[in-house]
Scaffold this motif. Sequence first.
Motif, mmCIF file in Angstrom:
data_model
loop_
_atom_site.group_PDB
_atom_site.id
_atom_site.type_symbol
_atom_site.label_atom_id
_atom_site.label_comp_id
_atom_site.label_asym_id
_atom_site.label_seq_id
_atom_site.Cartn_x
_atom_site.Cartn_y
_atom_site.Cartn_z
ATOM 1 N N ASP A 155 0.845 -1.203 0.000
ATOM 2 C CA ASP A 155 0.000 0.000 0.000
ATOM 3 C C ASP A 155 0.880 1.252 0.000
ATOM 4 O OD1 ASP A 155 -2.122 -1.790 0.429
ATOM 5 O OD2 ASP A 155 -2.189 -1.385 2.587
ATOM 6 N N VAL A 156 1.941 1.200 0.795
ATOM 7 C CA VAL A 156 2.883 2.313 0.886
ATOM 8 C C VAL A 156 3.648 2.449 -0.434
ATOM 9 C CG1 VAL A 156 4.978 3.103 2.076
ATOM 10 C CG2 VAL A 156 3.031 2.257 3.400
ATOM 11 N N ALA A 157 4.019 1.320 -1.042
ATOM 12 C CA ALA A 157 4.726 1.370 -2.330
ATOM 13 C C ALA A 157 3.845 2.008 -3.407
ATOM 14 C CB ALA A 157 5.160 -0.033 -2.749
ATOM 15 N N VAL A 158 2.571 1.659 -3.433
ATOM 16 C CA VAL A 158 1.655 2.266 -4.416
ATOM 17 C C VAL A 158 1.464 3.749 -4.103
ATOM 18 C CG1 VAL A 158 -0.709 2.242 -5.324
ATOM 19 C CG2 VAL A 158 0.514 0.086 -4.977
ATOM 20 N N GLY A 159 1.342 4.102 -2.822
ATOM 21 C CA GLY A 159 1.248 5.511 -2.441
ATOM 22 C C GLY A 159 2.494 6.283 -2.855
ATOM 23 N N THR A 160 3.661 5.674 -2.696
ATOM 24 C CA THR A 160 4.921 6.297 -3.125
ATOM 25 C C THR A 160 4.915 6.532 -4.622
ATOM 26 O OG1 THR A 160 6.138 5.294 -1.291
ATOM 27 C CG2 THR A 160 7.432 5.973 -3.222
ATOM 28 N N THR A 161 4.467 5.555 -5.374
ATOM 29 C CA THR A 161 4.401 5.676 -6.835
ATOM 30 C C THR A 161 3.465 6.808 -7.249
ATOM 31 O OG1 THR A 161 4.885 3.327 -7.065
ATOM 32 C CG2 THR A 161 3.901 4.418 -8.970
ATOM 33 N N ILE A 162 2.324 6.896 -6.589
ATOM 34 C CA ILE A 162 1.372 7.971 -6.888
ATOM 35 C C ILE A 162 1.998 9.329 -6.560
ATOM 36 C CG2 ILE A 162 -0.821 9.024 -6.149
ATOM 37 C CD1 ILE A 162 -1.879 6.113 -5.844
ATOM 38 N N GLY A 163 2.682 9.430 -5.431
ATOM 39 C CA GLY A 163 3.337 10.678 -5.059
ATOM 40 C C GLY A 163 4.405 11.086 -6.060
ATOM 41 N N LEU A 164 5.221 10.129 -6.496
ATOM 42 C CA LEU A 164 6.267 10.429 -7.483
ATOM 43 C C LEU A 164 5.660 10.835 -8.827
ATOM 44 C CD1 LEU A 164 8.816 7.584 -6.682
ATOM 45 C CD2 LEU A 164 9.075 10.035 -6.181
ATOM 46 N N ALA A 165 4.600 10.138 -9.233
ATOM 47 C CA ALA A 165 3.936 10.481 -10.497
ATOM 48 C C ALA A 165 3.324 11.884 -10.425
ATOM 49 C CB ALA A 165 2.863 9.448 -10.822
ATOM 50 N N SER A 166 2.754 12.228 -9.283
ATOM 51 C CA SER A 166 2.169 13.564 -9.103
ATOM 52 C C SER A 166 3.243 14.637 -9.193
ATOM 53 C CB SER A 166 1.464 13.658 -7.755
ATOM 54 O OG SER A 166 0.382 12.762 -7.709
ATOM 55 N N ALA A 167 4.372 14.409 -8.546
ATOM 56 C CA ALA A 167 5.472 15.384 -8.590
ATOM 57 C C ALA A 167 5.987 15.543 -10.013
ATOM 58 C CB ALA A 167 6.600 14.937 -7.658
ATOM 59 N N CYS A 168 6.116 14.440 -10.717
ATOM 60 C CA CYS A 168 6.572 14.501 -12.106
ATOM 61 C C CYS A 168 5.582 15.302 -12.952
ATOM 62 C CB CYS A 168 6.738 13.088 -12.645
ATOM 63 S SG CYS A 168 7.421 13.028 -14.301
ATOM 64 N N LEU A 169 4.315 15.027 -12.771
ATOM 65 C CA LEU A 169 3.276 15.739 -13.517
ATOM 66 C C LEU A 169 3.319 17.240 -13.222
ATOM 67 C CD1 LEU A 169 0.678 15.663 -15.287
ATOM 68 C CD2 LEU A 169 -0.589 15.356 -13.152
ATOM 69 N N ILE A 170 3.384 17.605 -11.961
ATOM 70 C CA ILE A 170 3.378 19.017 -11.563
ATOM 71 C C ILE A 170 4.640 19.727 -12.055
ATOM 72 C CG2 ILE A 170 3.495 20.582 -9.574
ATOM 73 C CD1 ILE A 170 0.666 19.345 -10.277
ATOM 74 N N ASN A 171 5.766 19.068 -11.974
ATOM 75 C CA ASN A 171 7.017 19.706 -12.395
ATOM 76 C C ASN A 171 7.174 19.771 -13.914
ATOM 77 O OD1 ASN A 171 8.208 20.577 -9.941
ATOM 78 N ND2 ASN A 171 8.586 18.448 -9.445
#
Length: 183
Positions: A155-171
């Motif tokens: 669950d934490v690994a998927v949350g980490t992936t979502i967080g990284l994808a969000s940062a990539c998208l925003i940046n």
Amino acid sequence: MRLLNDVRRLDRRLTRQAASWESAWARRALPAVESAAEGTKLWWGMAGLMAATAGRSGRKAAAAGVLSMLTAQLLANAVGKQISDRRRPPEQLIPHGDVEDRPDTSSLPSGHTAAAVGFAAAVTASSPAWGVAAAVPAVMVALERVHSGAHYPSDVAVGTTIGLASACLINRAPRLLLRGLLP
């Protein structure tokens, strides 16, 4: 199907090990950081501090962090938890008494982790020094989610992936938008 069963067994074993970690530091520090991160207070506070003290680069990093955090929360909580209906780790895997105060939403993905990683990763792209300052509590939030029995490691690994994808998208979004608008 065998791979899925192997992941479930590994998840259960790692959850039991993480929840069994007896450290006075972990028993005090992890819940304190998670409490500060509850409702994203920690990330809003850090963004305010960056914006107030670090000039233009701090305001840029703070804005990227907040936008990424909000995007990660939306993806994890409004989308991810609606798609998945995974139960929280069973109480018998958690040897301490902290399991009474767990959410009743889906365990997958970890929204706390998604928000924390989304904020820290987006900040890091704009300001590496502030990114390190944000990454430390973000990692602690992720560890706490498993240690407390609120989430499985996956669950934490998927949350980490979502967080990284969000940062990539925003940046990347401003550059992508500009590329589409300019000839």
